[in-house]
Write a protein that holds these residues in place. Structure first.
Motif, mmCIF file in Angstrom:
data_model
loop_
_atom_site.group_PDB
_atom_site.id
_atom_site.type_symbol
_atom_site.label_atom_id
_atom_site.label_comp_id
_atom_site.label_asym_id
_atom_site.label_seq_id
_atom_site.Cartn_x
_atom_site.Cartn_y
_atom_site.Cartn_z
ATOM 1 N N ASN A 1 16.083 50.894 -12.312
ATOM 2 C CA ASN A 1 17.086 49.853 -12.056
ATOM 3 C C ASN A 1 18.480 50.250 -12.524
ATOM 4 N N ILE B 1 14.616 43.068 -0.124
ATOM 5 C CA ILE B 1 16.054 42.931 0.150
ATOM 6 C C ILE B 1 16.589 44.181 0.846
ATOM 7 N N ALA C 1 12.232 59.767 -2.129
ATOM 8 C CA ALA C 1 12.529 60.321 -3.450
ATOM 9 C C ALA C 1 12.212 59.273 -4.499
ATOM 10 N N THR D 1 10.244 38.128 -2.211
ATOM 11 C CA THR D 1 9.958 39.517 -1.825
ATOM 12 C C THR D 1 8.671 39.940 -2.527
ATOM 13 N N PRO D 2 8.138 41.127 -2.196
ATOM 14 C CA PRO D 2 6.971 41.632 -2.924
ATOM 15 C C PRO D 2 7.206 41.731 -4.437
ATOM 16 N N LEU D 3 8.459 42.034 -4.856
ATOM 17 C CA LEU D 3 8.738 42.108 -6.301
ATOM 18 C C LEU D 3 8.520 40.741 -6.953
ATOM 19 N N LEU D 4 9.016 39.687 -6.313
ATOM 20 C CA LEU D 4 8.829 38.335 -6.884
ATOM 21 C C LEU D 4 7.356 37.949 -6.861
ATOM 22 N N VAL E 1 22.693 45.917 -6.119
ATOM 23 C CA VAL E 1 21.959 44.673 -6.362
ATOM 24 C C VAL E 1 21.639 44.605 -7.849
ATOM 25 N N ALA F 1 12.575 50.297 2.029
ATOM 26 C CA ALA F 1 11.243 50.101 2.613
ATOM 27 C C ALA F 1 10.701 48.689 2.426
ATOM 28 N N SER G 1 21.298 41.279 -10.799
ATOM 29 C CA SER G 1 20.366 40.142 -10.903
ATOM 30 C C SER G 1 21.018 39.052 -11.745
ATOM 31 N N ALA H 1 15.734 34.054 -7.919
ATOM 32 C CA ALA H 1 14.412 34.383 -7.375
ATOM 33 C C ALA H 1 14.469 34.435 -5.841
ATOM 34 N N LEU I 1 13.370 57.560 -7.672
ATOM 35 C CA LEU I 1 14.608 57.343 -8.424
ATOM 36 C C LEU I 1 14.365 57.111 -9.909
ATOM 37 N N SER I 2 13.112 57.192 -10.351
ATOM 38 C CA SER I 2 12.847 57.017 -11.784
ATOM 39 C C SER I 2 13.027 58.321 -12.557
ATOM 40 N N VAL J 1 12.526 47.798 -9.762
ATOM 41 C CA VAL J 1 11.203 47.284 -10.133
ATOM 42 C C VAL J 1 11.410 46.070 -11.028
ATOM 43 N N PRO K 1 21.161 38.183 -7.437
ATOM 44 C CA PRO K 1 20.236 37.177 -6.910
ATOM 45 C C PRO K 1 19.451 36.494 -8.027
ATOM 46 N N GLY L 1 15.874 51.641 -1.671
ATOM 47 C CA GLY L 1 14.903 50.536 -1.647
ATOM 48 C C GLY L 1 14.733 49.950 -0.260
HETATM 49 P P1 NAD Z 1 10.832 45.019 -3.431
HETATM 50 O O1 NAD Z 1 9.733 45.423 -4.355
HETATM 51 O O2 NAD Z 1 10.488 44.271 -2.202
HETATM 52 O O3 NAD Z 1 11.706 46.288 -3.022
HETATM 53 C C1 NAD Z 1 12.087 47.241 -3.975
HETATM 54 C C2 NAD Z 1 12.077 48.611 -3.312
HETATM 55 O O4 NAD Z 1 12.477 49.564 -4.324
HETATM 56 C C3 NAD Z 1 10.681 49.021 -2.801
HETATM 57 O O5 NAD Z 1 10.744 49.461 -1.467
HETATM 58 C C4 NAD Z 1 10.288 50.133 -3.749
HETATM 59 O O6 NAD Z 1 9.448 51.128 -3.166
HETATM 60 C C5 NAD Z 1 11.637 50.692 -4.155
HETATM 61 N N1 NAD Z 1 11.490 51.440 -5.402
HETATM 62 C C6 NAD Z 1 10.872 51.022 -6.532
HETATM 63 N N2 NAD Z 1 10.809 52.021 -7.412
HETATM 64 C C7 NAD Z 1 11.393 53.098 -6.826
HETATM 65 C C8 NAD Z 1 11.611 54.431 -7.237
HETATM 66 N N3 NAD Z 1 11.167 54.889 -8.419
HETATM 67 N N4 NAD Z 1 12.246 55.262 -6.384
HETATM 68 C C9 NAD Z 1 12.655 54.837 -5.162
HETATM 69 N N5 NAD Z 1 12.470 53.583 -4.715
HETATM 70 C C10 NAD Z 1 11.838 52.724 -5.542
HETATM 71 O O7 NAD Z 1 11.829 44.164 -4.342
HETATM 72 P P2 NAD Z 1 13.158 43.335 -3.995
HETATM 73 O O8 NAD Z 1 12.948 41.992 -4.550
HETATM 74 O O9 NAD Z 1 13.600 43.511 -2.587
HETATM 75 O O10 NAD Z 1 14.169 44.076 -4.971
HETATM 76 C C11 NAD Z 1 15.375 44.679 -4.529
HETATM 77 C C12 NAD Z 1 16.371 44.615 -5.668
HETATM 78 O O11 NAD Z 1 16.696 43.233 -5.907
HETATM 79 C C13 NAD Z 1 15.837 45.152 -6.992
HETATM 80 O O12 NAD Z 1 16.856 45.906 -7.621
HETATM 81 C C14 NAD Z 1 15.538 43.913 -7.786
HETATM 82 O O13 NAD Z 1 15.615 44.122 -9.175
HETATM 83 C C15 NAD Z 1 16.634 42.990 -7.284
HETATM 84 N N6 NAD Z 1 16.379 41.569 -7.509
HETATM 85 C C16 NAD Z 1 15.301 40.974 -6.931
HETATM 86 C C17 NAD Z 1 15.078 39.624 -7.168
HETATM 87 C C18 NAD Z 1 13.904 38.905 -6.568
HETATM 88 O O14 NAD Z 1 13.625 37.758 -6.998
HETATM 89 N N7 NAD Z 1 13.222 39.459 -5.593
HETATM 90 C C19 NAD Z 1 15.958 38.898 -7.984
HETATM 91 C C20 NAD Z 1 17.052 39.543 -8.545
HETATM 92 C C21 NAD Z 1 17.263 40.886 -8.289
#
Ligand code: NAD
Length: 242
Positions: free
Chosen positions: A83, A11, A38, A176-179, A105, A8, A107, A173, A40-41, A69, A171, A6
């Motif tokens: 995940n 976090i 790659a 990030t782009p996910l939030l 990571v 790119a 949650s 909230a 990862l799904s 995701v 974590p 992850g």
């Molecule tokens: P993000 O969307 O910014 O980053 C997630 C990364 O995972 C992206 O670069 C994406 O391309 C990669 N990814 C997604 N599907 C993939 C796949 N099939 N194969 C390979 N890579 C894949 O999100 P983030 O918030 O930085 O999330 C990072 C981690 O933190 C996640 O596991 C998320 O569940 C966890 N998390 C985030 C939050 C939040 O509020 N942002 C809270 C709790 C936990």
């Protein structure tokens, strides 16, 4: 050499940046914009990720599993595949190469279900999601993160005997782009209406700093632990459970 899934975005990108600033070499794994691209799904993608990392580094000083995701994605099984399986299979696949420590990571959502009630514990998640209706994404996310935390805790004896530490961060909230995608989805109002005791979202850099600490020598006796980094939410919601 430290592998970061992850890497790119969000976090994972903050972790890769902090590690590089500290002088480490990083192998990023992601769908795109990474040293190892790659998906990862899928099982094939997970094998390609493990092989791609090992081709670049037969021995690893560390591993950080950030790829994930959110609850908003259309297919709830995708949430569990990325995940949960995308974390645990990479963890196990790279374990023989690890010399240092790993952090997954999880949650704050990991504590929203008990393992005994988690369909992943029985392999019945697909059937359970088919009956879950509009909450399927939310449930799949909690189940996937609960299963990651349990998987880490279940590995503590084997990994400890091998001298490799393994922990999770949980974590709340984090901005990030996910939030942002969650805020734009039908879960947006629920996310907006909740305020943690520290009344803001976390930053990816704050989570990255904790992960870098957990990988490093000052964390040498921390193993099998989960660290909430949630502005006080866990203590607010579960003051007597820890
Ligand atoms: P993000 O969307 O910014 O980053 C997630 C990364 O995972 C992206 O670069 C994406 O391309 C990669 N990814 C997604 N599907 C993939 C796949 N099939 N194969 C390979 N890579 C894949 O999100 P983030 O918030 O930085 O999330 C990072 C981690 O933190 C996640 O596991 C998320 O569940 C966890 N998390 C985030 C939050 C939040 O509020 N942002 C809270 C709790 C936990």
């Amino acid at each position: 050499m430290i592998a970061v899934t992850g890497a790119a975005s969000g976090i994972g990108a903050a972790v890769a940046s902090a590690l590089r600033t500290a002088g480490h070499r990083v192998i990023g794994v992601d769908l795109r914009d990474a040293e190892v691209c790659a998906d990862l799904s899928t099982s094939d993608g997970r094998r390609a990720a493990i092989g791609g990392v090992l081709d670049r580094a037969p021995e690893l000083d560390g591993l950080v599993l950030c790829a994930g995701v959110g609850p908003h994605v259309p297919d709830p099984m995708q949430i569990i595949e990325v995940n949960y399986r995308g974390a645990v299979e990479v963890l196990d696949g790279l374990f023989p190469a690890l010399r240092g420590a790993a952090v997954a990571v999880s949650s704050s959502a990991s504590t929203m279900v008990r393992w005994a009630d988690n369909p992943i514990s029985r392999g019945t998640e697909a059937a359970a999601l088919a009956d879950a209706g509009e909450f399927a994404g939310h449930l799949a996310y909690s189940w996937s993160k609960n299963a990651v935390t349990v998987a880490v805790r279940q590995r503590v004896a084997e990994w400890g005997a091998a001298g490799v530490r393994l922990n999770t961060v949980a974590p709340g909230a984090v901005d990030t782009p996910l939030l942002q995608a969650g805020l734009a989805s039908r879960y947006g109002d629920a996310i907006r209406s909740y305020q943690p005791p520290i009344a803001r979202h976390g930053t990816p850099e704050e989570v990255a700093a904790l992960i870098v600490y957990l990988l490093g020598p000052h964390a040498g006796y921390i193993h099998g632990a989960q660290f909430a980094i949630d502005g006080g939410s866990d203590a607010l919601m579960r003051p007597t459970e820890f």
